[in-house]
Scaffold this motif. Structure first.
Motif, mmCIF file in Angstrom:
data_model
loop_
_atom_site.group_PDB
_atom_site.id
_atom_site.type_symbol
_atom_site.label_atom_id
_atom_site.label_comp_id
_atom_site.label_asym_id
_atom_site.label_seq_id
_atom_site.Cartn_x
_atom_site.Cartn_y
_atom_site.Cartn_z
ATOM 1 N N TYR A 199 -25.710 18.164 36.124
ATOM 2 C CA TYR A 199 -26.947 18.918 36.363
ATOM 3 C C TYR A 199 -26.700 19.988 37.415
ATOM 4 C CZ TYR A 199 -27.920 16.705 40.894
ATOM 5 O OH TYR A 199 -27.863 16.304 42.210
ATOM 6 N N ASP A 200 -27.553 21.008 37.411
ATOM 7 C CA ASP A 200 -27.497 22.065 38.422
ATOM 8 C C ASP A 200 -28.529 21.773 39.503
ATOM 9 O OD1 ASP A 200 -25.639 23.325 36.824
ATOM 10 O OD2 ASP A 200 -27.013 24.851 36.067
ATOM 11 N N HIS A 201 -28.098 21.799 40.760
ATOM 12 C CA HIS A 201 -29.055 21.612 41.851
ATOM 13 C C HIS A 201 -30.179 22.652 41.743
ATOM 14 C CE1 HIS A 201 -25.816 19.724 44.732
ATOM 15 N NE2 HIS A 201 -25.990 19.045 43.627
ATOM 16 N N VAL A 202 -31.365 22.259 42.134
ATOM 17 C CA VAL A 202 -32.486 23.198 42.168
ATOM 18 C C VAL A 202 -32.135 24.376 43.076
ATOM 19 C CG1 VAL A 202 -34.866 23.510 42.963
ATOM 20 C CG2 VAL A 202 -34.250 21.503 41.594
ATOM 21 N N GLY A 203 -32.348 25.577 42.558
ATOM 22 C CA GLY A 203 -32.030 26.789 43.298
ATOM 23 C C GLY A 203 -30.657 27.338 42.993
ATOM 24 N N THR A 204 -29.888 26.626 42.143
ATOM 25 C CA THR A 204 -28.554 27.086 41.760
ATOM 26 C C THR A 204 -28.419 27.030 40.247
ATOM 27 O OG1 THR A 204 -27.396 24.960 41.734
ATOM 28 C CG2 THR A 204 -27.680 26.033 43.877
ATOM 29 N N GLN A 244 -30.244 28.312 53.473
ATOM 30 C CA GLN A 244 -31.081 27.128 53.588
ATOM 31 C C GLN A 244 -30.297 25.867 53.248
ATOM 32 O OE1 GLN A 244 -32.632 25.235 50.732
ATOM 33 N NE2 GLN A 244 -33.696 23.868 52.166
ATOM 34 N N ARG A 245 -29.453 25.951 52.212
ATOM 35 C CA ARG A 245 -28.645 24.796 51.819
ATOM 36 C C ARG A 245 -27.642 24.431 52.917
ATOM 37 N NH1 ARG A 245 -28.194 23.148 46.570
ATOM 38 N NH2 ARG A 245 -25.919 23.087 46.499
ATOM 39 N N ILE A 246 -26.958 25.414 53.461
ATOM 40 C CA ILE A 246 -25.981 25.131 54.512
ATOM 41 C C ILE A 246 -26.655 24.501 55.721
ATOM 42 C CG2 ILE A 246 -24.399 26.178 56.173
ATOM 43 C CD1 ILE A 246 -23.707 28.243 53.978
ATOM 44 N N ASP A 247 -27.763 25.096 56.167
ATOM 45 C CA ASP A 247 -28.459 24.557 57.347
ATOM 46 C C ASP A 247 -28.950 23.132 57.111
ATOM 47 O OD1 ASP A 247 -28.014 26.937 58.640
ATOM 48 O OD2 ASP A 247 -30.023 27.742 58.269
ATOM 49 N N MET A 248 -29.450 22.887 55.902
ATOM 50 C CA MET A 248 -30.001 21.572 55.574
ATOM 51 C C MET A 248 -28.925 20.494 55.632
ATOM 52 S SD MET A 248 -32.061 20.496 52.101
ATOM 53 C CE MET A 248 -30.838 21.271 51.046
ATOM 54 N N SER A 305 -31.054 25.944 37.170
ATOM 55 C CA SER A 305 -32.251 25.254 37.656
ATOM 56 C C SER A 305 -33.087 26.209 38.500
ATOM 57 C CB SER A 305 -31.866 24.025 38.485
ATOM 58 O OG SER A 305 -31.216 23.060 37.683
ATOM 59 N N ALA A 306 -34.368 26.239 38.232
ATOM 60 C CA ALA A 306 -35.267 27.203 38.874
ATOM 61 C C ALA A 306 -35.215 27.096 40.392
ATOM 62 C CB ALA A 306 -36.700 26.974 38.400
ATOM 63 N N ALA A 307 -35.314 28.250 41.044
ATOM 64 C CA ALA A 307 -35.260 28.295 42.503
ATOM 65 C C ALA A 307 -36.499 27.672 43.120
ATOM 66 C CB ALA A 307 -35.107 29.734 42.984
ATOM 67 N N SER A 308 -36.293 26.896 44.156
ATOM 68 C CA SER A 308 -37.398 26.289 44.886
ATOM 69 C C SER A 308 -36.822 25.697 46.169
ATOM 70 C CB SER A 308 -38.065 25.179 44.069
ATOM 71 O OG SER A 308 -39.117 24.584 44.787
ATOM 72 N N HIS A 309 -37.615 25.677 47.232
ATOM 73 C CA HIS A 309 -37.151 25.076 48.490
ATOM 74 C C HIS A 309 -36.981 23.581 48.300
ATOM 75 C CE1 HIS A 309 -36.680 24.441 52.791
ATOM 76 N NE2 HIS A 309 -37.521 23.434 52.670
ATOM 77 N N ARG A 310 -35.912 23.039 48.848
ATOM 78 C CA ARG A 310 -35.642 21.616 48.730
ATOM 79 C C ARG A 310 -35.222 21.033 50.075
ATOM 80 N NH1 ARG A 310 -38.151 21.166 44.855
ATOM 81 N NH2 ARG A 310 -37.629 20.217 42.852
ATOM 82 N N SER A 311 -35.639 19.783 50.297
ATOM 83 C CA SER A 311 -35.108 18.960 51.366
ATOM 84 C C SER A 311 -34.058 18.045 50.747
ATOM 85 C CB SER A 311 -36.217 18.122 52.002
ATOM 86 O OG SER A 311 -36.731 17.216 51.035
ATOM 87 N N ILE A 312 -33.289 17.357 51.576
ATOM 88 C CA ILE A 312 -32.316 16.411 51.035
ATOM 89 C C ILE A 312 -33.033 15.295 50.285
ATOM 90 C CG2 ILE A 312 -30.531 14.727 51.642
ATOM 91 C CD1 ILE A 312 -29.765 16.576 53.951
ATOM 92 N N ALA A 313 -34.150 14.838 50.833
ATOM 93 C CA ALA A 313 -34.934 13.813 50.140
ATOM 94 C C ALA A 313 -35.408 14.330 48.788
ATOM 95 C CB ALA A 313 -36.124 13.388 51.000
ATOM 96 N N LYS A 357 -40.416 18.168 40.947
ATOM 97 C CA LYS A 357 -41.452 18.713 41.808
ATOM 98 C C LYS A 357 -41.230 20.210 41.999
ATOM 99 C CE LYS A 357 -43.618 18.163 46.340
ATOM 100 N NZ LYS A 357 -43.559 17.461 47.645
ATOM 101 N N ASP A 358 -42.110 21.025 41.452
ATOM 102 C CA ASP A 358 -42.071 22.476 41.612
ATOM 103 C C ASP A 358 -40.836 23.119 41.002
ATOM 104 O OD1 ASP A 358 -44.415 22.232 43.129
ATOM 105 O OD2 ASP A 358 -43.264 21.938 44.964
ATOM 106 N N ALA A 359 -40.144 22.446 40.085
ATOM 107 C CA ALA A 359 -38.928 23.038 39.524
ATOM 108 C C ALA A 359 -38.564 22.373 38.204
ATOM 109 C CB ALA A 359 -37.771 22.901 40.502
ATOM 110 N N GLU A 360 -37.816 23.125 37.405
ATOM 111 C CA GLU A 360 -37.206 22.569 36.205
ATOM 112 C C GLU A 360 -35.701 22.440 36.459
ATOM 113 O OE1 GLU A 360 -38.267 24.913 32.815
ATOM 114 O OE2 GLU A 360 -40.108 23.766 32.503
#
Length: 263
Positions: free
Chosen positions: A51-56, A183-187, A59-67, A7-10
């Protein structure tokens, strides 16, 4: 090397070896390269997916929730044509694994959480508050320079300083944006498994180190009390990144657990 379109990222991922699939999810840094000390040993018996987490990483940067991050793992499994895998997560990667077990339980053969937590306590919050201050007030170089102090035993740091200096340069070249890291730390500090943890019904291994000065072992024990039929494997030494410090110990433990589940 491949990319799964989420969703919104590769999402960048790699597949190594053959056998029952294992997905490895990194901690705060998010890069699949964290698992280099595991790759050769695991790939002799398993199909290993990094795999690389989205935003790291790649993997392309994009806002993510834990879900959303849990859904990313499901997306990588789909792209790799894998129905179900052993899911292994370090720290925040373990939280993502927990969320995957709650959202998509059929995609897991088992769950392994390494130095994770079900709810951040005041000690953990203070540690990450300090790390955020380093990042926001002194910048990524200071944050990365201090990182080994949170991850490794003092003697190991002293004996491996040349390697850590080289690793520092590599990490800085691929460091996520400051906004992404905040954002990752706060999440992940906001994550509260609560009563939902009782719904996890896949074989679960909770691994921790007694000398972890970032995520204390008692948080793993609390997590074990909340996840039915989970088991705890606690090592004496190795700190937060004991999978790097004592890879043979970690690899043997994980391989034995996966072998038992696969029977």
């Amino acid at each position: 090397m491949a990319f799964a379109r989420g969703k919104d990222a590769e999402i960048y991922y790699e597949v190594h070896g053959r056998g029952t699939p294992i997905v490895l999810s990194a901690g705060m840094g998010g890069s699949g390269s964290f698992w280099a000390p595991q790759l050769e040993a695991l790939a002799t018996r398993h199909q290993v997916i990094l795999y690389d987490h989205v935003g790291t990483g790649r993997s392309a940067a994009s806002h993510r929730s834990i879900a959303g991050m849990a859904d990313d793992i499901a997306c990588v499994l789909d792209h790799a044509s894998v129905d179900a895998a052993h899911v292994v997560g370090h720290a925040i990667g373990g939280i993502v694994g927990i969320e995957l077990a709650l959202r998509h339980p059929r995609r897991l053969r088992s769950l392994t959480v390494v130095n994770g937590w079900g709810c951040a306590d005041p000690f953990l919050r203070r540690c990450f508050e300090i790390r955020k201050q380093l990042l926001n007030q002194s910048g990524p170089q200071a944050y990365v320079r201090a990182q080994p102090l949170f991850l490794y035993p003092p003697q190991w740091i002293s004996e491996n300083i040349a390697h850590l200096d080289a690793e520092e340069e590599r990490i800085l070249r691929h460091f996520p944006s400051v906004a992404t890291m905040n954002q990752r730390i706060d999440m992940f500090l906001a994550f509260e498994g609560g009563k939902r943890l009782a719904a996890i019904n896949v074989p679960t291994l909770l691994a921790s180190a007694k000398d972890d000065a970032l995520v204390p072992a008692y948080l793993t024990r609390e997590l074990a009390a909340a996840i039915p039929d989970s088991r705890v494997h606690e090592v004496d030494w190795g700190a937060h990144a004991f999978s790097v410090v004592t890879p043979e110990v970690f690899n043997d433990t994980l391989l034995d657990f996966c072998k038992e589940v696969d029977r």
